[in-house]
Design a protein around this motif. Structure first.
Motif, PDB file in Angstrom:
ATOM      1  N   GLY A   8       0.834  -1.202   0.000  1.00 43.37           N
ATOM      2  CA  GLY A   8       0.000   0.000   0.000  1.00 43.37           C
ATOM      3  C   GLY A   8       0.862   1.243   0.000  1.00 43.37           C
ATOM      4  N   MET A   9       0.212   2.352  -0.321  1.00 38.20           N
ATOM      5  CA  MET A   9       0.923   3.637  -0.318  1.00 38.20           C
ATOM      6  C   MET A   9       0.061   4.675   0.390  1.00 38.20           C
ATOM      7  N   ILE A  10       0.717   5.444   1.243  1.00 39.90           N
ATOM      8  CA  ILE A  10       0.025   6.533   1.934  1.00 39.90           C
ATOM      9  C   ILE A  10       0.637   7.851   1.472  1.00 39.90           C
ATOM     10  N   ILE A  11      -0.240   8.765   1.084  1.00 35.78           N
ATOM     11  CA  ILE A  11       0.221  10.103   0.691  1.00 35.78           C
ATOM     12  C   ILE A  11      -0.459  11.108   1.624  1.00 35.78           C
ATOM     13  N   ASN A  12       0.338  11.753   2.452  1.00 37.38           N
ATOM     14  CA  ASN A  12      -0.198  12.745   3.381  1.00 37.38           C
ATOM     15  C   ASN A  12      -0.037  14.149   2.805  1.00 37.38           C
ATOM     16  N   LEU A  13      -1.106  14.925   2.839  1.00 37.98           N
ATOM     17  CA  LEU A  13      -0.995  16.326   2.418  1.00 37.98           C
ATOM     18  C   LEU A  13      -0.495  17.148   3.589  1.00 37.98           C
ATOM     19  N   SER A  14       0.817  17.406   3.555  1.00 37.85           N
ATOM     20  CA  SER A  14       1.396  18.330   4.526  1.00 37.85           C
ATOM     21  C   SER A  14       1.364  19.704   3.876  1.00 37.85           C
TER      22      SER A  14
END
Ligand code: NDP
Ligand code: 8X3
Length: 250
Positions: free
Chosen positions: A131-137
């Motif tokens: 899986g891949m997690i992309i956090n909007l910082s």
């Protein structure tokens, strides 16, 4: 392939949901504005032929996050990409002068909400060992600026959580990255200035700001890297922005 995008009713989330659908993902889209979610679902299903599942809830509400996930049919749970995007700035005033309600909104949405929803999704990713997690910082998660105080603190928290997730999820083969944009014209400033369109417009005066498609481009780049590559963070600004507060306006 399945992607979940939180905060898909506007801005980065909306553009990224469309982009991911174009790349072949079925998408789970979330947000509070049900009409916009329905419109987006119609657009994606009609134009890109991908399936869409709508989860309409307030990410600040822990129980609502749990119920939203529980309501998801089994065949939608094997999520490949989680984009933790829902967020906002609720004010722009010196610390000590802004309302604590605005501080609560930002902390509850940007930090606690991100964690509440993440907590639902992560067991399946861990079980699948992918899986891949992309956090909007934000660039506000890298440095602070006048009147940014608590918004910057929440985005520093997102940056710290991204690094922490990367460590804790490493044994599971889950890739974790963040995107840290500078000034981007979406509904962000309209929300920050509580609907004052003139103030929102002034933020981008004398420059071409980033737009939602610029961020979708980065999402596309991140999800299309081969499995051995993990993009840790992409810090991106308009060409006329050097850091959080130095601009070269026309
Ligand atoms: P928009 O205001 O255009 O979009 C914000 C999204 O977040 C909307 O879909 C909104 O959905 C959702 N959202 C906000 N509060 C909640 C909530 N309580 N529950 C569920 N969803 C919520 O802003 P952007 O697209 O610009 O922002 C997206 C992210 O990018 C945010 O985390 C922001 O902090 C970050 N960012 C933005 C930058 C910019 O300059 N625009 C730069 C750097 C980072 P709804 O209202 O329907 O609930
Ligand atoms: C939004 C960008 O510079 O307004 O995260 O904080 S900034």
């Amino acid at each position: 392939m399945i992607a979940i995008i939180t905060g898909a009713t506007s801005g980065f989330g909306r553009a990224s949901a469309i982009r991911l659908a174009r790349l072949g993902y079925d998408v789970i889209i979330t947000g509070r504005r049900s009409e916009r979610l329905a419109e987006l679902a119609t657009e994606i299903e009609g134009q890109y032929g991908r399936k869409v599942y709508i989860l309409c809830f307030d990410i600040r509400n822990r129980e609502a996050c749990e119920k939203a996930w529980e309501s998801l049919p089994e065949e939608w749970r094997e999520v490949d990409v989680l984009m933790n995007n829902a967020g906002l700035a609720a004010c722009s005033e010196p610390i000590g002068e802004a309302s604590l309600d605005d501080f609560d909104r930002m902390i509850d949405t940007n930090v606690k909400g991100l964690l509440y929803f993440f907590q639902q999704v992560i067991p399946v990713m861990k079980a699948r060992k992918k899986g891949m997690i992309i956090n909007l910082s934000s660039i506000a998660g890298v440095e602070v600026y006048p009147n940014g105080n608590v918004y910057c603190a929440t985005k520093h928290a997102v940056s710290a959580l991204t690094k922490a997730m990367r460590i804790d999820l490493l044994p599971y083969g889950i890739r974790v990255g963040s995107i840290s944009p500078g000034a981007a014209e979406t509904e962000f400033s309209l929300v920050r200035f509580k609907g004052d369109a003139d103030k929102a417009k002034a933020v981008y005066k004398g420059m071409i700001p980033l737009n939602a498609e610029d961020i979708a481009d980065i999402v596309e780049f991140m999800v299309t890297r081969p499995e051995h590559v993990m993009i840790n963070d992409v810090l991106v600004t308009p060409a006329r922005q050097a850091n959080t507060y130095v601009y070269n306006r026309e």
